[in-house]
Design a protein around this motif. Sequence first.
Motif, PDB file in Angstrom:
ATOM      1  N   GLN A 338       0.813  -1.212   0.000  1.00 32.91           N
ATOM      2  CA  GLN A 338       0.000   0.000   0.000  1.00 32.91           C
ATOM      3  C   GLN A 338       0.850   1.268   0.000  1.00 32.91           C
ATOM      4  O   GLN A 338       0.507   2.257  -0.644  1.00 32.91           O
ATOM      5  CB  GLN A 338      -0.919   0.006   1.229  1.00 32.91           C
ATOM      6  CG  GLN A 338      -2.016  -1.038   1.188  1.00 32.91           C
ATOM      7  CD  GLN A 338      -2.991  -0.830   0.040  1.00 32.91           C
ATOM      8  OE1 GLN A 338      -3.501   0.274  -0.156  1.00 32.91           O
ATOM      9  NE2 GLN A 338      -3.248  -1.882  -0.723  1.00 32.91           N
ATOM     10  N   GLN A 343       8.613   5.671   0.030  1.00 37.23           N
ATOM     11  CA  GLN A 343       7.669   6.777  -0.096  1.00 37.23           C
ATOM     12  C   GLN A 343       7.938   7.777   1.026  1.00 37.23           C
ATOM     13  O   GLN A 343       7.800   7.450   2.197  1.00 37.23           O
ATOM     14  CB  GLN A 343       6.225   6.270  -0.014  1.00 37.23           C
ATOM     15  CG  GLN A 343       5.165   7.324  -0.274  1.00 37.23           C
ATOM     16  CD  GLN A 343       5.081   7.720  -1.751  1.00 37.23           C
ATOM     17  OE1 GLN A 343       5.833   7.216  -2.569  1.00 37.23           O
ATOM     18  NE2 GLN A 343       4.199   8.622  -2.074  1.00 37.23           N
ATOM     19  N   ASN A 644      -5.013  10.329  -1.154  1.00 37.40           N
ATOM     20  CA  ASN A 644      -5.162   9.006  -1.731  1.00 37.40           C
ATOM     21  C   ASN A 644      -4.515   8.948  -3.111  1.00 37.40           C
ATOM     22  O   ASN A 644      -4.449   9.936  -3.837  1.00 37.40           O
ATOM     23  CB  ASN A 644      -6.645   8.633  -1.838  1.00 37.40           C
ATOM     24  CG  ASN A 644      -6.828   7.151  -2.107  1.00 37.40           C
ATOM     25  OD1 ASN A 644      -6.011   6.340  -1.692  1.00 37.40           O
ATOM     26  ND2 ASN A 644      -7.902   6.797  -2.785  1.00 37.40           N
ATOM     27  N   GLY A 645      -4.020   7.780  -3.474  1.00 37.68           N
ATOM     28  CA  GLY A 645      -3.386   7.582  -4.772  1.00 37.68           C
ATOM     29  C   GLY A 645      -2.685   6.250  -4.797  1.00 37.68           C
ATOM     30  O   GLY A 645      -2.719   5.484  -3.838  1.00 37.68           O
ATOM     31  N   SER A 646      -2.037   5.945  -5.903  1.00 37.55           N
ATOM     32  CA  SER A 646      -1.261   4.709  -6.013  1.00 37.55           C
ATOM     33  C   SER A 646       0.191   5.038  -6.341  1.00 37.55           C
ATOM     34  O   SER A 646       0.553   5.174  -7.509  1.00 37.55           O
ATOM     35  CB  SER A 646      -1.838   3.804  -7.109  1.00 37.55           C
ATOM     36  OG  SER A 646      -3.061   3.281  -6.739  1.00 37.55           O
ATOM     37  N   PRO A 647       1.029   5.204  -5.350  1.00 37.90           N
ATOM     38  CA  PRO A 647       0.729   5.084  -3.922  1.00 37.90           C
ATOM     39  C   PRO A 647       0.188   6.390  -3.348  1.00 37.90           C
ATOM     40  O   PRO A 647       0.200   7.423  -4.030  1.00 37.90           O
ATOM     41  CB  PRO A 647       2.104   4.770  -3.342  1.00 37.90           C
ATOM     42  CG  PRO A 647       3.049   5.519  -4.233  1.00 37.90           C
ATOM     43  CD  PRO A 647       2.460   5.433  -5.611  1.00 37.90           C
ATOM     44  N   PRO A 648      -0.288   6.373  -2.091  1.00 35.69           N
ATOM     45  CA  PRO A 648      -0.708   7.622  -1.450  1.00 35.69           C
ATOM     46  C   PRO A 648       0.476   8.573  -1.348  1.00 35.69           C
ATOM     47  O   PRO A 648       1.634   8.144  -1.356  1.00 35.69           O
ATOM     48  CB  PRO A 648      -1.200   7.173  -0.075  1.00 35.69           C
ATOM     49  CG  PRO A 648      -0.567   5.842   0.142  1.00 35.69           C
ATOM     50  CD  PRO A 648      -0.427   5.219  -1.192  1.00 35.69           C
ATOM     51  N   ARG A 649       0.189   9.843  -1.239  1.00 38.37           N
ATOM     52  CA  ARG A 649       1.263  10.842  -1.228  1.00 38.37           C
ATOM     53  C   ARG A 649       0.932  11.935  -0.214  1.00 38.37           C
ATOM     54  O   ARG A 649      -0.220  12.080   0.202  1.00 38.37           O
ATOM     55  CB  ARG A 649       1.406  11.464  -2.620  1.00 38.37           C
ATOM     56  CG  ARG A 649       0.208  12.302  -3.017  1.00 38.37           C
ATOM     57  CD  ARG A 649       0.201  12.689  -4.486  1.00 38.37           C
ATOM     58  NE  ARG A 649      -0.856  13.672  -4.772  1.00 38.37           N
ATOM     59  CZ  ARG A 649      -2.145  13.386  -4.863  1.00 38.37           C
ATOM     60  NH1 ARG A 649      -2.559  12.145  -4.695  1.00 38.37           N
ATOM     61  NH2 ARG A 649      -3.030  14.348  -5.117  1.00 38.37           N
ATOM     62  N   GLN A 663      -9.288   3.228   2.744  1.00 36.19           N
ATOM     63  CA  GLN A 663      -8.555   3.242   1.471  1.00 36.19           C
ATOM     64  C   GLN A 663      -7.119   2.734   1.566  1.00 36.19           C
ATOM     65  O   GLN A 663      -6.602   2.192   0.610  1.00 36.19           O
ATOM     66  CB  GLN A 663      -8.558   4.671   0.911  1.00 36.19           C
ATOM     67  CG  GLN A 663      -9.946   5.158   0.517  1.00 36.19           C
ATOM     68  CD  GLN A 663      -9.975   6.624   0.174  1.00 36.19           C
ATOM     69  OE1 GLN A 663      -9.378   7.449   0.874  1.00 36.19           O
ATOM     70  NE2 GLN A 663     -10.672   6.979  -0.894  1.00 36.19           N
ATOM     71  N   VAL A 664      -6.437   2.925   2.682  1.00 30.65           N
ATOM     72  CA  VAL A 664      -5.056   2.468   2.797  1.00 30.65           C
ATOM     73  C   VAL A 664      -4.893   1.478   3.949  1.00 30.65           C
ATOM     74  O   VAL A 664      -4.380   0.373   3.773  1.00 30.65           O
ATOM     75  CB  VAL A 664      -4.084   3.656   2.988  1.00 30.65           C
ATOM     76  CG1 VAL A 664      -2.648   3.151   3.119  1.00 30.65           C
ATOM     77  CG2 VAL A 664      -4.192   4.626   1.826  1.00 30.65           C
ATOM     78  N   THR A 668      -4.560  -2.817   3.703  1.00 32.36           N
ATOM     79  CA  THR A 668      -3.366  -3.452   4.282  1.00 32.36           C
ATOM     80  C   THR A 668      -3.781  -4.605   5.183  1.00 32.36           C
ATOM     81  O   THR A 668      -3.218  -5.709   5.118  1.00 32.36           O
ATOM     82  CB  THR A 668      -2.545  -2.429   5.088  1.00 32.36           C
ATOM     83  OG1 THR A 668      -2.116  -1.373   4.226  1.00 32.36           O
ATOM     84  CG2 THR A 668      -1.327  -3.083   5.722  1.00 32.36           C
TER      85      THR A 668
END
Length: 693
Positions: A338, A343, A644-649, A663-664, A668
């Motif tokens: 996730q 990151q 949110n995103g792929s991946p979250p930022r 969402q994350v 997981t």
Amino acid sequence: MLGLCLMAGVLLAALLFPVVGGLGLASNRAADTVDQTSGELTKAEPPLVTTVLDKDGAPIAYLYDQYRIPVPSSGISDTMKAAIIAIEDKRFFEHKGVDWQGIARAAAKAGVEGETSQGASTLTQQYVKNYLAFVVGEGSQEAYEKATEATLGRKISEARIATQLEQKLSKDDILTAYLNIVPFGNGTFGIGAAAKAYFDTTPDKLTVPQAAMLAGLVNEPSRLNPGAAVEPAIKRRNTVIDKMRDNGAFGSDAKVAGEKADEYKAADIGVVADLKLLPNGCVGAGDGPVYGFFCRYLVDYLDTAGIPTDKLIRGGYTIHTTMDPVATRAAKEAAEGQVPKNQPGIANAMAVVEPGDDKHRVRALAANRDFGNNADAGQSAYSIPAEVTKFGAGSIYKVFTAAAALEKNITGIDKQIDVPATYTSKVYKDSGKGYTVRNAGKYPEKMTLTDALAQSPNTAFIILEEKAGLNNVVDMAHRLGLRESMQGVNKDGNPLKPDGSNGPSQGDVYKRDNSGSFTLGAGPTSILELSNVAATIMSGGKWCPPTPVEKVTDRNGNPVQLKEAPCDQAVAPEVANALATGMSADVKPSGTAHGAANGWNRPMIGKTGTTEDHWSVAFIGATPQFAGAVMTFTDGVAPQVICNGSPPRLCGTNDSGGVFGGQVAAPTWFNAMRTIHGDAEIKPLPPVDPRYR
């Protein structure tokens, strides 16, 4: 020479007469101390390596101050014994602890170029010196300097202890003890560790060149390091081989002995390319590394349970832990899946605890970060999943409000409760005015407690918190499992000092300030404790400390009793069972975790959480077999919104796209738990007493 002769005379006098009052060199009190020390040396327990095992008995980490593998006399080759005697004390079997002939020889050769005072210190005396430095003094620089100081008083004390020791132990016992104590360089102590490190073998299989090299290292292990100084090490090894020849180790025939010595000296140094040194500590524990966070928690747990760290790294314990390698790797892969480890500024961590009536076993502690000291490589040096983070778990805290309301019979899990769009409390205040909360979405004006736990309207739980009483809700959080989070840290998440100067505790602050926002979960929270909350609910309300330890044995295999907190009945089983069913709808289509569940088919409890500023999100869930919690939070220098995103930022202070717990954190949990459960039996949730419907 005159000085050495005088020293020999004084040493002899000191050995014969405990009191040399005129010279002030000894006293009855000093003699008593010597007697005590020599007694300790006969039952010496040198520092040993502590081994940490997973639940299946496989080693996951080693903790030590001195890398030592103890071996009995039968486990040391005669070649090794001959080598150390030849170079360090060739009259070892002739003297009684002090080599008077050696002292005289050293005096005769004093001042001759290239000669040293070899012979003035026997192996027995060297054993005394090394024991005082590395066992009694624990290897500190101060202890080493004291044990080796060039003073007459120290030499007298050393000689007295050596002579007493020779009366209590056999020569072979002394030689074996010596070979198990002395340092051999590169962090190795004793012949067992040295044989393994340099030659990947055991002391009973050492060849003559190998034994000679190791015997030579004792003189100056740093300067003669065979890994870095090959030529000096070979030169010293060959000197030892010559001494062995002269001492008759290769037979009485001079020609044959000389030929053997030449053959041995022609051998390569033979040290393995990569020294076989034992990894030390939690950094790097587990291939990956994967087990570092669990290891760190274990060390901290044992420190409070009766085995402080300084004792742990010297005691030679075997720690049988509760860690499940399958669960740990599954949690690690899910966390990184996730949020990648590189990151920046976002940590994603998970804890897994097994419910139980007598023990809550910690099965996994993992994160997208690796455990280590290199932040640039995405590592963290503190146990992210186990320690109290400075961020909140959001609406997960509504579980405590629901539990308190159920316990006081204010509502039941199927009873309709009020869900106004906006609610201003007359009980709680905000800057002297009424405390107003709003729901983040549209909800019916009424819904059951079960649906409210699944959909998470803020107003409904503020109203329930008023009815149940804030103090009762805070206490419920503590009772169900947030014990360190509520009473061990302050409102900033910093551990309370023993004198309470940085207090009060977080729980007491909420009570003192009458903060209705408690149920919205903004305060510092431990991921492991959240996991244990779920385990408590699934254990019929029985709280137990989240333990990483199955059992501990000492160096002799005897069990070690730990001081662990006893389990207690946090809430009545009927309340816990009702709460479990009340939390079971989060994976249904109307629940906040439905999207993350993605076909999950096991009965379970669950609750998502998102803090108002979107700095952290969380998920708590459990089946009858496993309980777990996940938190995703900003771990950079300055907190930021997680988007949110792929991946979250990280997305600064703009929370328009802020991430939610479903969402994350929830994905997981489900991704890890699918692997952890595998093909285990599908078990139902406990039945609900009609009184709590």
